[in-house]
Design an enzyme around this catalytic site. Structure first.
Site, PDB file in Angstrom:
ATOM      1  N   TYR A  93       7.302   7.655 -23.181  1.00 12.78           N
ATOM      2  CA  TYR A  93       8.524   7.969 -24.359  1.00 12.78           C
ATOM      3  C   TYR A  93       7.659   8.922 -25.175  1.00 12.78           C
ATOM      4  O   TYR A  93       6.668   8.754 -25.636  1.00 12.78           O
ATOM      5  CB  TYR A  93       8.676   6.807 -25.109  1.00 12.78           C
ATOM      6  CG  TYR A  93       9.755   6.998 -26.055  1.00 12.78           C
ATOM      7  CD1 TYR A  93      11.088   7.228 -25.659  1.00 12.78           C
ATOM      8  CD2 TYR A  93       9.417   6.939 -27.349  1.00 12.78           C
ATOM      9  CE1 TYR A  93      11.969   7.349 -26.874  1.00 12.78           C
ATOM     10  CE2 TYR A  93      10.338   7.260 -28.630  1.00 12.78           C
ATOM     11  CZ  TYR A  93      11.645   7.474 -28.333  1.00 12.78           C
ATOM     12  OH  TYR A  93      12.504   7.605 -29.208  1.00 12.78           O
TER      13      TYR A  93
ATOM     14  N   ASP B  13      17.033   4.475 -27.401  1.00  6.67           N
ATOM     15  CA  ASP B  13      15.644   4.939 -27.642  1.00  6.67           C
ATOM     16  C   ASP B  13      14.954   4.070 -28.494  1.00  6.67           C
ATOM     17  O   ASP B  13      15.444   3.904 -29.682  1.00  6.67           O
ATOM     18  CB  ASP B  13      15.630   6.334 -28.061  1.00  6.67           C
ATOM     19  CG  ASP B  13      15.914   7.328 -27.026  1.00  6.67           C
ATOM     20  OD1 ASP B  13      16.233   6.950 -25.835  1.00  6.67           O
ATOM     21  OD2 ASP B  13      15.864   8.576 -27.062  1.00  6.67           O
TER      22      ASP B  13
ATOM     23  N   GLU C  79      21.389   5.095 -24.671  1.00  6.46           N
ATOM     24  CA  GLU C  79      21.842   6.142 -25.468  1.00  6.46           C
ATOM     25  C   GLU C  79      22.186   7.408 -24.618  1.00  6.46           C
ATOM     26  O   GLU C  79      22.946   8.280 -25.454  1.00  6.46           O
ATOM     27  CB  GLU C  79      20.202   6.531 -26.354  1.00  6.46           C
ATOM     28  CG  GLU C  79      20.385   7.678 -27.529  1.00  6.46           C
ATOM     29  CD  GLU C  79      19.212   7.868 -28.341  1.00  6.46           C
ATOM     30  OE1 GLU C  79      18.944   8.899 -28.592  1.00  6.46           O
ATOM     31  OE2 GLU C  79      18.726   6.905 -28.625  1.00  6.46           O
TER      32      GLU C  79
END
Length: 842
Positions: free
Chosen positions: A351, A128, A32
């Site tokens: 994350y 992601d 990304e």
């Protein structure tokens, strides 16, 4: 055909195990962001730099810049749709089409990605790991014409080398995530359809705002003339319900009337006891009871003790992290997410865009290692734990509570020199993981019941027995917040005491902060603090943890809300938008929450995307249909805003039919000495607003709205330049702290003074608008130091709006009669404005 299938199978084997045959398959990995691409390339040993990608060991690792591809605009389907018109609404494409983002950087990078995709033997999606990341890859893949390529999904929760290796070892076919993509696509298309149609609908309908005038006795329902607003009325599936929550909270505060009360306290052995009975509405009654209590000793009737356990806080999801950072440090949700994202990309935390506060079973072995690594820079905190016997429990480990990602925790990698927001966020995440394994906080709570004559009293004391996890969260030194320590009371003892009457008043609700607003978004407006109940409502929240900060920033950018220190408040522009939106569904947090729950069902494969989009299309048609056919029901008055019962007509006003049950709502047909028609009253009760703007005594026009409290509230009409950052009046959208204070008119009807620009003219000192407040006319820049003040009453004589205007425009008035001196003598005088203050001129 058989040979093709064999090659596809071989591609999967190569992808899964990282093998590469010289002259064999080429795999393209799409990340990304460039930073993530570099980490993946380093792990894959793709070290050769190319224009827009890295290459080596049979891999080409490239990157997007977020959303490179987006849905086409209406004008891309048909040039005629570039013109905003009600005739073309609603517009719902039969088949949604994609286009490239317009900037040069996006065009160049997409051309590189498209070229790599076309030549690749297979693709790896490494965007992601979540709904939006899935959408980014699939949209790029679709526009690049590469949907037939063999593809796999890399699911990363951390960017450490070990986490990347683990993700490649468990790589899965991209098709396993088709339901996630379906939910992402539905979210994207639903937001586009609702936002575009609602925005065009309300912007076109409210381009011109007819201004009606009202004299002292009768309101005119027909008034010629209009003024163009020049504003974009931006609405959205999530942002509009969020704005409505803020406006309603502000109105509840604005219309709140504090009620005085008195309570009876007494002091005995340096301990404060509080009366068990209800608070007093009358000071004299409270004083009478106090005197009676003072005549007799206080007798201890009961001493009871119990243990109270406070469990450690759970690990962070993104929403809870954002709330905690705002609550403790005033950091915005967007800044917290930005700091967390940078920490994730630096490999220091996992994350961040997660909605889970739990870890999976597979993390049992990893957590002790992470805590051991944290010990080097959190030695005292970690030393209290036995890393070989960590107390894992269902509040920490629960696979059923994890969807995309587990809770946010440190990776164990030693961070560099962190500063600012990043330092605060990292420390919070690290301490939260440590705290999860600390003992509970154990308290001993003692309650003492006593009487003085017939009056009951109670005292409560708290003693911390085992501080447990609270050692990691030391309290700030606020002695007033500390619970009192009780001496050893014995049942039956008695003695003299000192009863006192303490006065107070009821408090209004608090403005939203980003902390409390995020909490309300998490539960679709239901104000819930218990963790278990919040968890049950999570699926019906407004937006997702990953998008809520962006929603708040969008409302700020549109100038619908503003930050006032830690508070989030609606501007006059935002209040006006909610006033003109007659479709209750558009402002309903519950409906939007239901849609979010359905998107979750699509993710799990429990609901078809087509049925969801059919519902969105029907809803969008309903927005336009209801706007076209909105009419008053002449057979009823409407529902009570306080209790929901029917409103009925009384002799002089309308009121709630449940008045016998205690509902006090009354709606009088007069406002600020101006008559309201029966049509006006029905509009207020059925729509919450009189749809035609009103002006009174030549003041600034406003919409009159009915708040949930049953009070009338003015919402000033926009000037049309509030969204122009360069315009000097742009700040006017922010409501004054002195605005909208209820007073009483001679008719007994609640009178609301408008604190926005009232059409009085520019301030002669600084040029900004002069505003009306409950007691004066003054400059809207009073907070910035402008001293213009014209008191509404001087020497016993009311100063009319007409004379105030003359002072502002000409600097003086004609002779005004009827002033009275302190000695009681009458006198006449002109008024003169000198350096912003009014003086008499005899």
């Amino acid at each position: 055909m058989v040979r093709g299938k064999r090659l596809d199978w071989m591609a999967l084997v190569v992808l899964s195990f990282g093998f590469f045959f010289a002259g064999g398959l080429m795999r393209v990995v799409l990340a990304e962001k460039p930073s993530v691409a570099r980490d993946l390339a380093s792990y894959l040993k793709a070290q050769t730099r190319r224009d827009g990608y890295l290459e080596g060991s049979g891999y080409q690792v490239t990157w997007a810049f977020g959303h490179l591809v987006e849905l086409k605009e209406p004008g891309d389907y048909d040039p005629a749709l570039k013109r905003w018109s009600l005739d073309t609404l609603p517009f719902v494409p039969e088949k949604f089409q994609l286009r490239l983002r317009g900037d040069a950087g996006a065009k160049k990078q997409f051309a590189i990605i498209q070229g790599l995709f076309k030549k690749a033997d297979s693709l790896i999606c490494a965007t992601d790991a979540g709904r939006e990341g899935e959408l980014i890859f699939r949209y790029i893949q679709s526009l690049a014409g590469a949907t037939r390529k063999p593809a796999q999904r890399l699911w990363l929760s951390s960017l450490t080398p070990s986490a990347i290796a683990k993700a490649f070892a468990s790589i899965r076919p991209l098709s396993d995530f088709d339901d996630l993509y379906a939910a992402a696509k539905c979210r994207s298309q639903a937001d586009w359809v609702v936002g575009l149609n609602a925005t065009r609908n309300y912007t076109v309908r409210h381009q011109s705002s007819p201004v009606s005038t009202s004299g002292s006795s009768k309101q005119s329902d027909k008034q010629s003339g209009s003024r163009r607003s020049g504003l974009l009325w931006s609405l959205g599936r999530v942002q509009t319900p969020v704005l409505a929550m803020i406006v309603r909270r502000d109105d509840a505060i604005r219309t709140f009337v504090a009620e005085p009360f008195w309570e009876l306290l007494t002091n005995y052995r340096k301990v404060q006891f509080r009366s068990i009975g209800d608070r007093f509405d009358n000071e004299a009654e409270a004083e009478e009871v106090r005197k009676a209590c003072a005549q007799v000793p206080l007798v201890i009737n009961k001493v009871a003790g119990r243990s109270e356990t406070s469990l450690p806080p759970q690990l962070y999801d993104l929403t809870e992290l954002q709330r905690d950072m705002n609550r403790r440090f005033g950091i915005s949700a967007a800044d917290t997410l930005s700091a967390a994202q940078s920490l994730y990309e630096a490999k220091w935390i996992t994350y961040p865009r997660t909605d889970s506060r739990y870890l999976g079973k597979d993390m049992r072995k990893e957590v002790p290692k992470i805590l051991a690594q944290l010990q080097s820079f959190k030695p005292t905190e970690v030393s209290r734990l036995d890393l070989k016997k960590l107390p894992f429990n269902a509040r920490i480990i629960n696979d059923a509570k994890i969807t995309d990602h587990h809770a946010i925790i440190p990776t164990g990698a030693k961070p560099g020199n962190l500063t600012g927001h990043a330092q605060k966020v990292y420390d919070a995440v690290a301490i939260r993981l440590i705290a999860a394994f600390y003992p509970s906080c154990e308290k001993q709570v003692t309650t003492v019941d006593a009487t003085a004559g017939k009056v009951g009293f109670r005292a409560r004391g708290v003693r911390v027995v085992v501080p447990g996890w609270t050692l990691l969260y030391p309290r700030k030194d606020k002695k007033s917040d500390e619970p009192q320590t009780l001496p050893d009371f014995q049942k039956g003892e008695s003695g003299p005491h000192q009863p006192v009457v303490k006065s107070g008043q009821t408090s209004p609700p608090k403005h939203f902060s980003e902390n409390t607003l995020l909490g309300a978004m998490d539960t679709a407006g239901k104000l819930v603090e218990e963790a278990e109940l919040r968890e049950a409502l999570k699926e019906k929240g407004l937006g997702t943890p990953a998008t809520r900060a962006a929603t708040i920033e969008t409302l700020l950018r549109r100038k619908y809300i503003d930050r006032d220190k830690k508070n989030i408040v609606a501007t006059d522009l935002g209040r006006y938008l909610i006033a003109i939106v007659q479709d209750r569904n558009l402002t309903s947090p519950e409906l939007t929450g239901e849609w979010e729950a359905k998107l979750k069902q699509i993710e799990r494969g429990e609901l078809s995307a087509s049925s969801f989009m059919d519902e969105i299309a029907e809803y969008t048609h309903g927005i336009i249909r209801r706007s076209d056919s909105l009419s008053i029901d002449p057979d009823v008055y409407g529902d009570c805003p306080q209790c929901g019962q029917k409103v009925i007509a009384g002799k002089k006003a309308l009121g709630c039919s449940a008045w016998r049950k205690g509902c006090s709502f009354v709606l009088a047909p007069i406002y600020r000495e101006s008559a309201l028609t029966m049509t006006n009253l029905r509009e207020l009760l059925q729509f919450g607003v009189i749809r035609e703007p009103i002006t009174i005594d030549g003041g600034h026009p406003f919409l009159l709205t009915l708040a949930a409290s049953g009070k009338l509230v003015e919402v000033p009409l926009p000037l049309g330049n509030e969204q122009d950052n360069d315009h000097p009046d742009a700040k006017r959208s922010k409501p004054s702290k002195r605005s909208l204070t209820s007073t009483k008119s001679s008719s007994g009807q609640a009178k609301v003074s408008n604190g926005a620009d009232s059409g009085l003219g520019p301030c002669p000192l600084c040029g900004h608008p002069v505003i009306e407040t409950p007691k004066s006319y003054g400059c809207s820049q009073w907070k910035q130091g402008c001293g213009l003040t014209i008191w509404k009453t001087m020497s016993g004589r009311k100063i009319s709006v007409t004379n105030a205007k003359k002072l502002i425009k000409k600097g003086e008035t004609p002779i005004v009669k009827g002033f009275r001196s302190k000695a009681g003598k009458k006198f006449d005088a002109k008024l003169k404005l000198v350096d912003g203050k009014v003086q008499f001129d005899f």
